[in-house]
Design an enzyme around this catalytic site. Structure first.
Site, PDB file in Angstrom:
ATOM      1  N   LYS A 508       0.828  -1.205   0.000  1.00 32.42           N
ATOM      2  CA  LYS A 508       0.000   0.000   0.000  1.00 32.42           C
ATOM      3  C   LYS A 508       0.865   1.258   0.000  1.00 32.42           C
ATOM      4  O   LYS A 508       1.982   1.265   0.521  1.00 32.42           O
ATOM      5  CB  LYS A 508      -0.905   0.013   1.232  1.00 32.42           C
ATOM      6  CG  LYS A 508      -1.971  -1.079   1.231  1.00 32.42           C
ATOM      7  CD  LYS A 508      -2.851  -1.009   2.469  1.00 32.42           C
ATOM      8  CE  LYS A 508      -3.927  -2.097   2.436  1.00 32.42           C
ATOM      9  NZ  LYS A 508      -4.769  -2.075   3.648  1.00 32.42           N
ATOM     10  N   LYS A 523       5.432   4.203   0.710  1.00 29.22           N
ATOM     11  CA  LYS A 523       5.115   2.878   0.177  1.00 29.22           C
ATOM     12  C   LYS A 523       5.560   1.826   1.195  1.00 29.22           C
ATOM     13  O   LYS A 523       6.745   1.676   1.479  1.00 29.22           O
ATOM     14  CB  LYS A 523       5.827   2.655  -1.150  1.00 29.22           C
ATOM     15  CG  LYS A 523       5.446   1.338  -1.849  1.00 29.22           C
ATOM     16  CD  LYS A 523       6.359   1.022  -3.015  1.00 29.22           C
ATOM     17  CE  LYS A 523       6.151   1.958  -4.185  1.00 29.22           C
ATOM     18  NZ  LYS A 523       6.945   1.511  -5.364  1.00 29.22           N
ATOM     19  N   ASP A 619       9.716  -1.608 -16.270  1.00 30.49           N
ATOM     20  CA  ASP A 619       8.287  -1.614 -15.944  1.00 30.49           C
ATOM     21  C   ASP A 619       7.661  -0.272 -16.312  1.00 30.49           C
ATOM     22  O   ASP A 619       6.947   0.343 -15.513  1.00 30.49           O
ATOM     23  CB  ASP A 619       8.078  -1.922 -14.458  1.00 30.49           C
ATOM     24  CG  ASP A 619       6.654  -2.410 -14.161  1.00 30.49           C
ATOM     25  OD1 ASP A 619       5.968  -2.816 -15.122  1.00 30.49           O
ATOM     26  OD2 ASP A 619       6.243  -2.393 -12.993  1.00 30.49           O
TER      27      ASP A 619
END
Length: 839
Positions: A508, A523, A619
């Site tokens: 989260k 984070k 990514d």
């Protein structure tokens, strides 16, 4: 009763027929660049399946550097079923096979032995050593039964030499030999490490296959495996056979991009499994275990093969995986590791500690924390021995490599002994220091369970007295430093769930506020996440080295109490993805979208060119492009990032990682990573920006599911404007849309070599913005269609123009002025490029 037994017999027969069918279908064959197959001692070639083993007394004898005259044959039927076991070559002196290598990389070496008596040679009494230039494969080897030895070694030269050295007063023999290329995807450089952490350096290791097991399915011969491997059934390894049952559902296996391919293991492995025999008891709580023989003093690479062919839906099966008494994976949910695809193959690599026992126990067991029905599965298992510090795969660590003399051997032993002694002294000293540090931290309430991460090649820095009595953190004090857990708690209102602003694969993300009022994004790693320590370390290492106005800044991190927490600058406008679709936010104008793409391209261009070695993000996607209060784009999430190839290399061989829909197909096919993989992903983002829809949407008709494929069909027809975001319809100048579409198309080329650099992409996006904002005087239709490759040389050196300062520079020169350099990234250069007089 007779009918029941008959029905059961029919079902067993059907399973057998289906298994044989899929065994035959799964063997598609791998086209190996190097493939040397020799039937030793044979006077004729031997066909085995679709492969031909050459007789080594004729054409194949050219590989022998010191040929011997003793060719043996046997008419006995008792020396094994393999066609190679009827003949052998006997070596009375040291003999070498030398094979030319056309493609460097990992190669199989398979040695076939089946002793028989030939004249005065009783091969059961033969004793010899087998080695390559770099590794000892067998030392003082002897056998009384038929056996095949399989090794894989990384060949870095233009030839591979396999040497047979008889022991004193003995001889050596060989029935057949294979030297065959191995696909790059099969063995990656890194793996998880038992009991914790990561192991890197597998590519440099020689491996010996000790066990290769098909759980719950039949034995698989080399004829039915695309890489000619043999698999045995798991029955003889099960500790308690009554706790396990077999399942077969080969037709359910669903290979997906980014997952395990058919070269990793054939269909029959992923389509069969052993699971808990719970007997429909929802209270079942036991482990299914297997026991394997291993040699003392070696590390082992253990590969687990999984494929959930038993569940009816995703997120239905949760289980634990063990080696010995250690939990390797807690609450494994295969759905999260296979792109949310049911029955998709997945494999997990783990390197053990040095074996201190002659057996290795592997177990699976239920995890019912999520309310799941108690069950656990395993489809296949491979156990591969790794060479020891003496570069030997033999139990005798004093093995001699080919070409070494006795004096050099003594030197190696003495040197290694001294090295081991010094290493032990260092380890003891390090242990004492760690114990002292642990006690000191315990007194401060800051005890940790793992070693602090190194930043910029140095030691982790603690905040010291600044946090000894308080919990207030500020940007100036925390940049690049560890932040105490209590300070993070305070900043996030004790991780208030109402402060959650996002949830990702790592965990989260909370909004937070430091003591000086600075807003941050926190984070917090989920211990059950498929991402973990490796991604955490990578994120810190990358962002502590780079500072750029289009990369999200790392403020600090926390690794206390077994937590993995990253603290970033806060980006008020969230992700680019949220502004394109799904969140109900106001639509972005075309100019805003172009400026966001340009900002992201600048950040990626800096990663590719602004450091000694290219950094590949791996990514790139709209969810990892964040927007600040002014909608300025910053690239985020560097957990999968990887350093690019060295100057003398073209790529980095690595496991495929990334996000489905954005994944470079060439990277997936070849497992060879370059910065052009980021280019492909960015091309998908460009289409996402233009069309404002998900990159993969299974609810749409089949031809529309994949955005890249669908959009490129319209682009090739010259009608891309028909599928763009309706909010942009009639608001984009045709020249700007044409240049933007060309750029995206170039990025999505099948082969990386044909894709532009990020510097070229950046130039074209700037050009598209200029074409949108003004009609260029004197510009013809042709000039607005300039191809990506036709660039002025001065644009290809953005690294000298773009903002890029080190963390040290930030400390030395605080303040917003550090970003000024990036503001000249295109303005002055572009004014020359678009002006006909300046070209």
């Amino acid at each position: 009763m007779h009918m029941t037994m008959l029905g059961k017999g029919i079902r067993i027969l059907l399973v057998g027929v289906i298994s044989v069918f899929f065994l035959q279908c799964s063997c598609k064959g791998y086209n190996a660049p190097d493939s040397y197959l020799l039937d030793c001692g044979s006077s004729t070639n031997t066909t085995f399946g679709d492969r031909v083993f050459l007789a080594d007394n004729s054409e194949a004898s050219k590989f022998l550097s010191t040929p011997q005259d003793v060719l043996a044959s046997s008419s006995s039927n008792s020396n094994g079923s393999s066609p190679f076991y009827k003949t052998a070559r006997i070596f009375t002196g040291t003999t070498k096979y030398t094979f030319p290598i056309t493609q460097k990389g990992r190669h199989w070496i398979r040695l076939y032995f089946s002793p028989f008596v030939y004249n005065s040679y009783n091969m059961s009494s033969a004793k010899f050593t087998v080695s390559t230039e770099s590794f000892v494969l067998l030392n003082s080897f002897t056998t009384t039964s038929s056996v095949t030895k399989e090794y894989s070694v990384n060949v870095t030269s233009d030839s591979l030499t396999v040497t047979f050295s008889p022991s004193s007063n003995s001889f050596a023999f060989l029935n057949a030999i294979e030297v065959v290329s191995v696909p790059d995807e099969l063995i990656q450089d890194d793996a998880a490490l038992l009991p914790s952490g990561n192991y890197q350096g597998l590519l440099a290791q020689a491996l010996e296959t000790v066990h290769r097991v098909n759980m719950g399915g039949p034995a698989i011969s080399s004829l039915n495996d695309s890489l000619w491997r043999s698999w045995v059934n798991d029955w003889n390894f099960l500790i308690n056979k009554g706790l396990a049952k077999n399942v077969t559902n080969i037709g359910a296996v669903n290979y997906v991009p980014g997952g395990a391919s058919q070269n990793i293991a054939p269909n029959i492995v992923y389509g069969t499994l052993t699971e808990m025999n719970s007997a429909d008891n929802p209270s079942s709580n036991f482990n299914v275990s297997w026991l394997f023989d291993v040699d003392l003093g070696f590390r082992y690479l253990v590969r687990f093969h999984f494929c959930d062919i038993v569940s009816n839906s995703l997120n239905q099966l949760y289980f634990n995986v063990y080696i010995g008494t250690s939990i390797i994976v807690d609450s494994l949910d295969l759905s999260t590791r296979t792109f949310n695809t049911l029955a998709a193959p997945y494999y997990l690599d783990l390197v053990t500690d040095l074996a201190d026992n002659t057996t290795l126990r592997v177990s699976i067991g239920p995890n019912t924390e999520n309310g799941a029905y108690p069950n656990a599965i395993l489809n296949g298992l491979e156990i591969m021995k790794m060479n020891n510090t003496m570069r030997s795969l033999s139990g005798d660590s004093s093995s001699v490599l080919s070409g070494s003399n006795s004096n050099s051997h003594v030197g190696v032993i003495v040197g290694s002994s001294i090295g081991v002694f010094l290493a032990m002294v260092f380890i003891v000293a390090l242990f004492i220091c760690c114990q002292k540090r642990r006690r000191r931290l315990a007194r401060q309430g800051l005890t940790k369970t793992w070693i602090p991460i190194s930043i910029n090649g140095g030691t982790s820095l603690t905040m010291g007295s600044k946090f000894s009595n308080g919990t207030t953190a500020t940007i100036a004090s925390s940049l690049g430093y560890r932040i105490p857990f209590v300070a993070v708690q305070e900043a996030t209102n004790n991780f208030n769930e109402s402060w959650v602003i996002g949830i990702g694969g790592f965990g989260k993300v909370y909004r937070g506020e430091l003591g000086d009022g600075t807003k941050v994004a926190v984070k917090r790693g989920n211990p059950k996440s498929q991402q973990g320590l490796a991604e955490f370390q990578t994120e810190i290492e990358m962002l502590s080295q780079f500072r750029h106005r289009h990369l999200v800044s790392l403020i600090g991190y926390c690794d206390e109490r077994n937590e993995m927490i990253l603290i970033y600058e806060y980006m008020e406008n969230g992700t680019l993805k949220s502004h394109l679709y799904g969140s109900g936010l106001p639509s972005l104008s075309w100019k805003q979208r172009l400026e966001i793409c340009i900002g992201a391209a600048r950040g990626l261009h800096y990663l590719h060119t602004g450091y000694a070695k290219a950094v590949i993000h791996r990514d790139v996607k709209s969810a990892n492009i964040l927007l600040n209060e002014n909608l300025m784009a910053k690239v985020a999430d560097f957990g999968l990032s990887k350093a690019g190839p060295e100057l003398d290399q073209t790529h980095v061989s690595t496991a495929v990682k990334g996000s489905f829909g954005y994944l470079d197909p060439e990277y997936f096919r070849r497992q060879q990573l370059t910065e052009k993989s980021d280019i492909y992903s960015f091309g998908v983002v460009l289409l996402e920006v233009l069309c404002a829809r998900p990159v993969i949407d299974p609810t749409l008709p089949r031809e529309m599911v994949n955005l890249a494929e669908w959009a490129m069909k319209w682009q090739k027809k010259g009608q891309l404007e028909k599928i763009i975001d309706q909010d942009l319809a009639g608001k984009i100048r045709p020249e700007s849309l044409r240049k933007f579409a060309e750029t995206a198309e170039k990025c999505l080329e099948d082969f990386g070599v044909n894709r532009p650099s990020m510097g070229d992409v950046l130039w074209n996006l700037e050009y598209a913005l200029q074409l949108q904002e003004a009609v260029l005087l004197g510009d013809s239709e042709d000039s607005s269609m300039n191809m990506i490759g036709d660039l002025s040389p001065q644009v290809n050196n953005f690294s000298n123009l773009d903002a890029s300062v080190s963390a040290a520079d930030i400390h030395a020169k605080e303040g917003p002025a550090n970003d000024d350099a990036s503001r000249v990234s295109m303005s002055r250069v572009f004014s020359q490029l678009v002006n006909s007089e300046g070209r």
